[in-house]
Write an enzyme that holds these catalytic residues in place. Sequence first.
Site, PDB file in Angstrom:
ATOM      1  N   GLY A  59      79.836 -14.109 -18.370  1.00 55.37           N
ATOM      2  CA  GLY A  59      79.182 -15.385 -18.652  1.00 55.37           C
ATOM      3  C   GLY A  59      79.631 -15.895 -19.995  1.00 55.37           C
ATOM      4  O   GLY A  59      80.180 -15.133 -20.800  1.00 55.37           O
ATOM      5  N   CYS A  86      82.138  -7.720 -18.443  1.00 53.40           N
ATOM      6  CA  CYS A  86      82.221  -8.602 -19.611  1.00 53.40           C
ATOM      7  C   CYS A  86      80.831  -8.858 -20.200  1.00 53.40           C
ATOM      8  O   CYS A  86      80.218  -7.935 -20.723  1.00 53.40           O
ATOM      9  CB  CYS A  86      82.947  -9.875 -19.220  1.00 53.40           C
ATOM     10  SG  CYS A  86      83.563 -10.774 -20.630  1.00 53.40           S
ATOM     11  N   TYR A  87      80.291 -10.067 -20.071  1.00 53.17           N
ATOM     12  CA  TYR A  87      78.935 -10.290 -20.608  1.00 53.17           C
ATOM     13  C   TYR A  87      77.948  -9.302 -20.002  1.00 53.17           C
ATOM     14  O   TYR A  87      77.043  -8.810 -20.672  1.00 53.17           O
ATOM     15  CB  TYR A  87      78.482 -11.737 -20.331  1.00 53.17           C
ATOM     16  CG  TYR A  87      77.049 -12.012 -20.819  1.00 53.17           C
ATOM     17  CD1 TYR A  87      76.816 -12.480 -22.112  1.00 53.17           C
ATOM     18  CD2 TYR A  87      75.948 -11.787 -19.980  1.00 53.17           C
ATOM     19  CE1 TYR A  87      75.516 -12.695 -22.558  1.00 53.17           C
ATOM     20  CE2 TYR A  87      74.651 -12.002 -20.425  1.00 53.17           C
ATOM     21  CZ  TYR A  87      74.438 -12.466 -21.710  1.00 53.17           C
ATOM     22  OH  TYR A  87      73.160 -12.678 -22.150  1.00 53.17           O
ATOM     23  N   HIS A 175      88.085  -8.346 -16.562  1.00 53.29           N
ATOM     24  CA  HIS A 175      87.640  -8.906 -15.274  1.00 53.29           C
ATOM     25  C   HIS A 175      88.406  -8.271 -14.109  1.00 53.29           C
ATOM     26  O   HIS A 175      89.512  -8.707 -13.802  1.00 53.29           O
ATOM     27  CB  HIS A 175      87.829 -10.425 -15.280  1.00 53.29           C
ATOM     28  CG  HIS A 175      86.848 -11.119 -16.161  1.00 53.29           C
ATOM     29  ND1 HIS A 175      85.605 -11.519 -15.723  1.00 53.29           N
ATOM     30  CD2 HIS A 175      86.903 -11.436 -17.468  1.00 53.29           C
ATOM     31  CE1 HIS A 175      84.945 -12.068 -16.715  1.00 53.29           C
ATOM     32  NE2 HIS A 175      85.704 -12.034 -17.799  1.00 53.29           N
ATOM     33  N   GLU A 177      87.841  -8.683 -11.088  1.00 50.69           N
ATOM     34  CA  GLU A 177      87.820  -9.549  -9.899  1.00 50.69           C
ATOM     35  C   GLU A 177      88.966 -10.554  -9.843  1.00 50.69           C
ATOM     36  O   GLU A 177      89.223 -11.128  -8.796  1.00 50.69           O
ATOM     37  CB  GLU A 177      86.464 -10.287  -9.829  1.00 50.69           C
ATOM     38  CG  GLU A 177      86.223 -11.353 -10.897  1.00 50.69           C
ATOM     39  CD  GLU A 177      85.683 -10.799 -12.223  1.00 50.69           C
ATOM     40  OE1 GLU A 177      85.914  -9.611 -12.501  1.00 50.69           O
ATOM     41  OE2 GLU A 177      85.060 -11.569 -12.982  1.00 50.69           O
ATOM     42  N   ASP A 233      83.411 -25.693  10.678  1.00 49.59           N
ATOM     43  CA  ASP A 233      82.066 -25.141  10.496  1.00 49.59           C
ATOM     44  C   ASP A 233      81.138 -25.474  11.667  1.00 49.59           C
ATOM     45  O   ASP A 233      80.471 -24.595  12.210  1.00 49.59           O
ATOM     46  CB  ASP A 233      81.437 -25.650   9.190  1.00 49.59           C
ATOM     47  CG  ASP A 233      82.367 -25.462   8.010  1.00 49.59           C
ATOM     48  OD1 ASP A 233      83.294 -24.639   8.138  1.00 49.59           O
ATOM     49  OD2 ASP A 233      82.191 -26.129   6.982  1.00 49.59           O
ATOM     50  N   LYS A 374      84.258 -19.787   3.524  1.00 49.58           N
ATOM     51  CA  LYS A 374      85.073 -20.538   4.496  1.00 49.58           C
ATOM     52  C   LYS A 374      86.058 -19.655   5.266  1.00 49.58           C
ATOM     53  O   LYS A 374      86.182 -19.779   6.478  1.00 49.58           O
ATOM     54  CB  LYS A 374      85.849 -21.623   3.734  1.00 49.58           C
ATOM     55  CG  LYS A 374      86.566 -22.604   4.620  1.00 49.58           C
ATOM     56  CD  LYS A 374      85.635 -23.691   5.043  1.00 49.58           C
ATOM     57  CE  LYS A 374      86.293 -24.721   5.906  1.00 49.58           C
ATOM     58  NZ  LYS A 374      85.357 -25.825   6.164  1.00 49.58           N
TER      59      LYS A 374
END
Length: 518
Positions: A59, A86-87, A175, A177, A233, A374
């Site tokens: 964050g 991280c944060y 990070h 990710e 969708d 998606k």
Amino acid sequence: MKENIYEYKILILDFGSQYTQLIARRVRDAQVYCEMHAFNLDLKKIKEFSPKGIILSGGPASIYDSEAPMADKLILDLDIPVLGICYGMQYLTHILGGVVAKAEDREYGSATINIQDNRDLFHGFERLDKEEVWMSHGDRIDRMPEGFASLADSKNSPIAAMGDKSRRFFGVQFHPEVAHTPKGTKILKNFLFRICGCEPSWTMASFAKQTIRDLKETIGDEQVICGLSGGVDSSVTAVLLHKSIGDKLSCIFVNNGLLRRGESQEVMELFKGHYKMDIHLVDESELFLRKLDGVTDPEEKRKTIGRAFMSVFEKKAKELGKAKYLAQGTLYPDVIESVSFKGPSATIKSHHNVGGLPEVMKLELVEPLRELFKDEVRQVGIELGLPKDLVMRQPFPGPGLAVRILGEITRERLKILRSADVILLEEIRKADLYEKVWQSFAVLLPVRTVGVMGDERTYENVIALRVVDSLDAMTADWTRVPYDVMARVSNRIINNVRGVNRVVYDISSKPPSTIEWE
Ligand code: XMP
């Protein structure tokens, strides 16, 4: 025995990082179900959710800010493994009595970490290995809380990763990710499978199977109404329901006169012809075009279309008889947006779709895709046997071509835009770009320019081409379409579409522009 795809769940608490959704994506890609919630999610709700592990996101705040976001510290008493990123790592440190140092500078970009401990989080790595990671932080850990040991260091972060094995708490300063941490997925998988004990059970085949079963149970003998748009969708929603409750599902497909060429026939052929669904084509193009007569303001267009859609849909639904449910193709990013750290984002454009319908019609909502991203929806579509062409279809806005005709919408202008659009899409497909880009479409501008054709002066319309790359439509960049493809599109449009004598290419990214022009 019923397999349960929700047995292993991970909770992600969002402290506002731009990467939080990516964490969720990585966890899902590892076939573990996860949900993202705001950092201050109620402890009671966390217990009810009953996760096998908690990930605290990064964050933008510093733990020392007066308004620094704080999760309920009792989450650390639940005997659930925690990974702070991280944060999230700084939060863990701060709450557990360690010291976070205020950094002089931010560390941003690629860095190399040295792995000191290759058990648990870094299982499968070599000890003393150097690994490339992505850093994006200000503060760093000065002193770890009691019970923690350093697992990796880097030049600027002596404690780049830490862990308390007995409590199963871990923190990483970088990070894992993002794609810039090449082995980040391996680290996250170690957390999921080795530390939390999850098993990979979240697959789209099992999702489809379980959802079809669950829908049948929830809906029972009631009737369901579904608005089909021909997009991915709503199509996947309809097919899931059809497989689950058969004829108790009625679909309504509204032709608002703002569709692309051939769209209405294609939808009817597939769903009525192939799937034998109870689908009702309501052709109200006259009505929509009449209401749009003289409307040029973008928001006014969207609102006019939204209102007309609601009244048409409601009338048809009443005709069809008593339904208890309205099915919608809401996706997970829409759900997150309304609960995320920042709260609902400011309205930049009114997305009408079917927003107000359930209240007006006193219907309950069924949203079988509200947990999916998606590309997961596309995967479900493939599992359900929907044609690949439909599953891979680019997004198309609810208000249709109305937001791609700047200024007044007339039949003549719709015809021009449809013809240009067909040519662009044909060439994009031929160049094998259709599935690689996020969207590709033509826009008709409200200006005319001078040209020359044969020996004649012309004074005609301009078509703008918009082709963008994007991951989630929140940000986008214009696609560097090869010049020869652009040349073919331009030649074909100018030579074949009457009323156009100039083609331009849009080179704006989002932000500050948006993808659609209105
Ligand atoms: P913008 O233009 O805001 O668009 O950058 C982001 C994405 O949303 C699509 N879009 C819509 N989709 N109803 C929809 O269902 C709408 O009213 C609408 N307006 C824009 C747009 O095509 C892009 O993919």
